[in-house]
Enzyme design. Structure first.
Site, PDB file in Angstrom:
ATOM      1  NE  ARG A 190     -27.290  19.764  -9.075  1.00 14.53           N
ATOM      2  CZ  ARG A 190     -27.580  20.628 -10.034  1.00 14.53           C
ATOM      3  NH1 ARG A 190     -27.060  20.467 -11.248  1.00 14.53           N
ATOM      4  NH2 ARG A 190     -28.382  21.643  -9.818  1.00 14.53           N
ATOM      5  CG  HIS A 191     -30.988  19.244  -4.514  1.00 20.22           C
ATOM      6  ND1 HIS A 191     -31.824  19.871  -5.412  1.00 20.22           N
ATOM      7  CD2 HIS A 191     -29.923  20.065  -4.380  1.00 20.22           C
ATOM      8  CE1 HIS A 191     -31.300  21.014  -5.802  1.00 20.22           C
ATOM      9  NE2 HIS A 191     -30.139  21.160  -5.187  1.00 20.22           N
ATOM     10  N   GLY A 240       0.784  -1.238   0.000  1.00 17.65           N
ATOM     11  CA  GLY A 240       0.000   0.000   0.000  1.00 17.65           C
ATOM     12  C   GLY A 240       0.808   1.277   0.000  1.00 17.65           C
ATOM     13  CE1 TYR A 264     -24.952  32.071 -10.880  1.00 20.64           C
ATOM     14  CE2 TYR A 264     -26.328  30.375 -11.861  1.00 20.64           C
ATOM     15  CZ  TYR A 264     -25.323  30.743 -10.989  1.00 20.64           C
ATOM     16  OH  TYR A 264     -24.697  29.796 -10.227  1.00 20.64           O
ATOM     17  N   GLY A 280     -29.363  29.090  -4.494  1.00 20.89           N
ATOM     18  CA  GLY A 280     -29.426  29.091  -3.035  1.00 20.89           C
ATOM     19  C   GLY A 280     -30.817  28.808  -2.525  1.00 20.89           C
ATOM     20  CE  LYS A 286     -18.479  29.059 -11.619  1.00 16.09           C
ATOM     21  NZ  LYS A 286     -19.339  28.155 -12.410  1.00 16.09           N
ATOM     22  NE  ARG A 323     -20.126  22.646 -11.049  1.00 17.38           N
ATOM     23  CZ  ARG A 323     -20.639  23.796 -11.438  1.00 17.38           C
ATOM     24  NH1 ARG A 323     -20.534  24.869 -10.672  1.00 17.38           N
ATOM     25  NH2 ARG A 323     -21.239  23.887 -12.607  1.00 17.38           N
ATOM     26  CB  ILE A 335      -0.520  -9.459  -5.519  1.00 20.70           C
ATOM     27  CG1 ILE A 335       0.585  -9.352  -4.445  1.00 20.70           C
ATOM     28  CG2 ILE A 335       0.018 -10.125  -6.776  1.00 20.70           C
ATOM     29  CD1 ILE A 335       1.116 -10.691  -3.983  1.00 20.70           C
ATOM     30  NE  ARG A 336      -5.513 -13.411  -7.131  1.00 19.63           N
ATOM     31  CZ  ARG A 336      -5.378 -14.242  -8.156  1.00 19.63           C
ATOM     32  NH1 ARG A 336      -5.666 -13.838  -9.383  1.00 19.63           N
ATOM     33  NH2 ARG A 336      -4.976 -15.485  -7.965  1.00 19.63           N
ATOM     34  CD  GLU A 380     -24.769  24.712  -3.748  1.00 19.69           C
ATOM     35  OE1 GLU A 380     -23.586  24.470  -3.438  1.00 19.69           O
ATOM     36  OE2 GLU A 380     -25.274  24.368  -4.827  1.00 19.69           O
TER      37      GLU A 380
END
Length: 669
Positions: A431-432, A219, A547, A444, A565, A607, A339-340, A536
């Protein structure tokens, strides 16, 4: 520019009414009849503060002239007498005395107690001054207070125009303090991103080198690559991995027979040493090239004390911090799975017979085991030992031994590493369902689901029963077996409503090596857990706007957000960088869990989680596509993260999250 904010002051006697009063007034304030300024002045003993300043307490001149400035303050709900007391008294020894007096009113120590009685009378006068001009019973008085107004909560029909330079013309502050990160090249940065070392005064100790130690298939590379993603994404660290296996493949070809790794094989030993030297040369050059607190990870076996000493001696001239991280795995089943799933996925055995490749890899591991020396905590007087070095030893991802670890970043490494395990696990991101605000194109808010969003919630419940709670890939054992699973949501209404149809039957589980070690335990399937960390991104004064409305009312803010952003923070709101801070503990918990996990959250949150596990840079995260009514399945592996998408419901209405373009900048998704 907006007018000064007005703040409602409740009736006297209420706790909040005491805020901002002078200590005498605050301590003695009680309900009672108001005392006029003239009565207070007449009542005050000669030579007292109130007697000296009684002209400040008069609300008007005897000839009917307009009130004085001090009286004007009183008409605004501020007691002029209390203001005078606050201005002319100062705390001494826990009490208050008049300006110009020496020491606490004191004659408190006199035996006759006369001074104490006078002081008590004076405090009563303070009480009287505190209640001058209090509003009549049941009325509320408004104060003109400088400072920022509360967040705008008007409806969309109300014009939203404000100024964010709130101190101009209100506070005389010609040399203001820079906000946290004010000198950062980022727009509106958060503290984590501005904690960089000043290159002019940086020292070598600001840098860190991590040396991985351990046998193959234990690992090491998994840990190294997880540290690479975590430090770069959540700690904003410049980090790079130098994998010795990659150097060997580039210099001597991908495939070498197992005998090439025999310590007695002289040619192979010299070639591996040459690979180590080239890797160290590149690492040293990269670490030495910058003073930005960078972190380098040297990923190799370093299977003997002599090899570790050699690497440390090469790093000594850098004078940076060095931490060794050893991974020990004694579980044969885990080693075989590694290993596999890992050994054969490397390019060493690409295009070769799987079973023959497994046998060859096991033989290679036995050669390393024949000479392996673990990190030991020897006597501190033994200079040849490693007790004075900094190291972390991980045993089966259950036992962690920490030696000589200090500092913020090393401590964060310890915390993160302690949450890791080698078990397979899978995450589902959703997402909701479509919300009422999605239909209106608003961002929002805390609205509920629309009828279409409710249909997605029902489809999601069926998907959970058929896909998430059933191991179709054989990650947890036999294919088709029902497995325990987890459910996380945010605390917001639309995510909780999206999860309301998911069923929660009780099942019995038994884990080996945990607190009850194999005994049957009751498990509530998909038990919901709501996290505020998953809420959120808060849009501040823009919360509940579309927007187009933001572009109309705040064109400069809109353009700034389109420009960057990731770092842009809404006025009195959050940025994506703020969300990264919120998600740091969430990722720790995600790494810790072994069961399939469904996260029902929001576009901004998902995101970042998606970008982190896919190894994307933070700058790309705000533009990742997280469509509505779709479940994204992520399966993290050592060298990759597999992704599948399931569209559960065709969307008939836009989610309102597509942003208008400015100068051809990319849209939200």
């Amino acid at each position: 520019r907006p007018k000064k904010n007005t703040k409602e002051v409740p009736q006297r006697g209420a706790p909040s009414a005491r805020i901002g009063r002078s200590p005498p007034a605050r301590a003695m304030e009680q309900d009672g009849p108001a005392v006029s300024a003239d009565r207070l002045a007449a009542k005050a003993p000669p030579g007292s503060n109130h007697h000296r300043h009684n002209h400040h307490c008069r609300l008007g001149n005897d000839d009917g002239a307009p009130p004085t400035v001090a009286a004007a303050d009183a008409t605004n709900g501020v007691s002029a007498a209390a203001t005078a007391v606050a201005a002319d008294e100062a705390p001494v020894g826990g009490r208050w005395h008049a300006a110009g007096e020496s020491g606490p009113r004191a004659a408190d120590s006199t035996e006759d107690g006369t001074a104490k009685k006078k002081y008590a009378a004076h405090r009563q006068d303070d009480d009287a001054a505190a209640v001058i001009n209090q509003p009549p019973e049941g009325e509320v008085r408004r104060l003109d207070l400088p400072g920022p107004p509360p967040p705008l909560r008007a409806t969309s029909s109300t014009p939203r125009k404000t100024s964010f330079d709130l101190t101009e013309g209100v506070i005389d502050n010609p040399v203001p303090q820079m906000p946290p990160g004010g000198t950062s090249p980022r727009d509106n940065p958060v503290l984590l991103d501005v904690a960089e070392s000043n290159a002019e005064f940086a020292t070598a100790s600001d840098k860190l080198v991590i040396i991985m130690v351990g046998l193959p298939a234990r690992g090491k590379t998994l840990i190294a690559r997880k540290l690479l993603r975590y430090l770069g994404f959540f700690q904003a660290v410049n980090v790079r991995v130098f994998n010795m296996g990659d150097y060997r493949r580039r210099m001597y070809g991908a495939y070498q027979q197992s005998t090439w790794f025999d310590p007695a094989h002289r040619e192979g030993a010299e070639a591996r040493q040459q690979c180590a030297d080239v890797a160290l040369d590149d690492l040293i050059a990269w670490v030495d090239a910058g003073n930005d607190g960078r972190v380098a990870i040297l990923d190799g076996t370093h299977s003997t004390l002599d090899k570790r000493r050699y690497a440390l001696s090469r790093l000594d001239p850098l004078e940076c911090k060095v931490i060794m991280v050893e991974s020990i795995c004694r579980d044969d089943e885990v080693v075989e799975r590694n290993i596999r799933s890992c050994g054969l996925k490397a390019s060493d055995y690409e295009g070769r017979d799987p079973e023959a490749s497994i046998r060859d890899f096991r033989e290679r591991v036995r050669y390393y085991e024949s000479i392996y020396e673990t990190i030991e905590e020897s006597d501190e007087s033994d200079e040849s030992g490693e007790s004075a070095r900094s190291w972390i030893k991980i045993v089966d991802c259950k036992k962690f031994i920490i030696n000589n670890i200090r500092g913020f970043m090393p401590s964060r490494l310890v915390q993160f590493i302690s949450h890791l395990h080698f078990q397979n696990h899978v995450f589902y991101l959703a997402r909701h369902g479509q919300s009422e605000y999605n239909v209106k194109g608003k961002i929002g808010g805390d609205s509920g689901l629309s009828p279409e969003g409710d249909r997605f919630a029902q489809a999601l419940a069926d998907f959970v029963d058929e896909e998430i709670c059933v191991d179709k890939d054989g990650l947890y054992g036999p294919r088709g077996r029902r497995v325990p699973a987890r459910l996380w949501t945010s605390t917001m209404r639309r995510t909780r409503e999206t999860a309301r149809y998911i069923r929660h039957p009780k099942i019995a589980i038994a884990y080996q090596g945990d607190d009850v070690d194999g005994r049957s335990q009751a498990w509530v399937q998909m038990r919901p857990r709501a996290w505020q960390n998953l809420d959120e991104l808060f849009a501040g004064v823009c919360d509940g706007m579309t927007y187009d409305e933001i572009k109309e009312h705040f064109p400069e803010e809109f353009a700034r957000r389109q420009k960057n952003k990731l770092a842009y923070r809404y006025p009195r709101g959050e940025s994506y960088l703020d969300l990264i801070h919120r998600l740091d503990p969430i990722v720790h918990e995600m790494e810790r869990h072994r069961e399939p996990l469904l996260i029902i959250a929001h576009q901004g949150i998902l995101r970042l989680i998606y970008a982190y596990y896919l190894g994307l840079p933070r700058e790309r995260a705000p533009y990742v596509s997280i469509p509505i009514h779709t479940v994204i399945k992520l399966t993290p592996l050592v060298y990759e993260c597999r992704e599948e998408r399931f569209e559960l419901l065709k969307t008939t209405h836009d989610d309102g999250q597509a942003e208008p373009l400015v100068n051809s900048d990319p849209p939200s998704h």
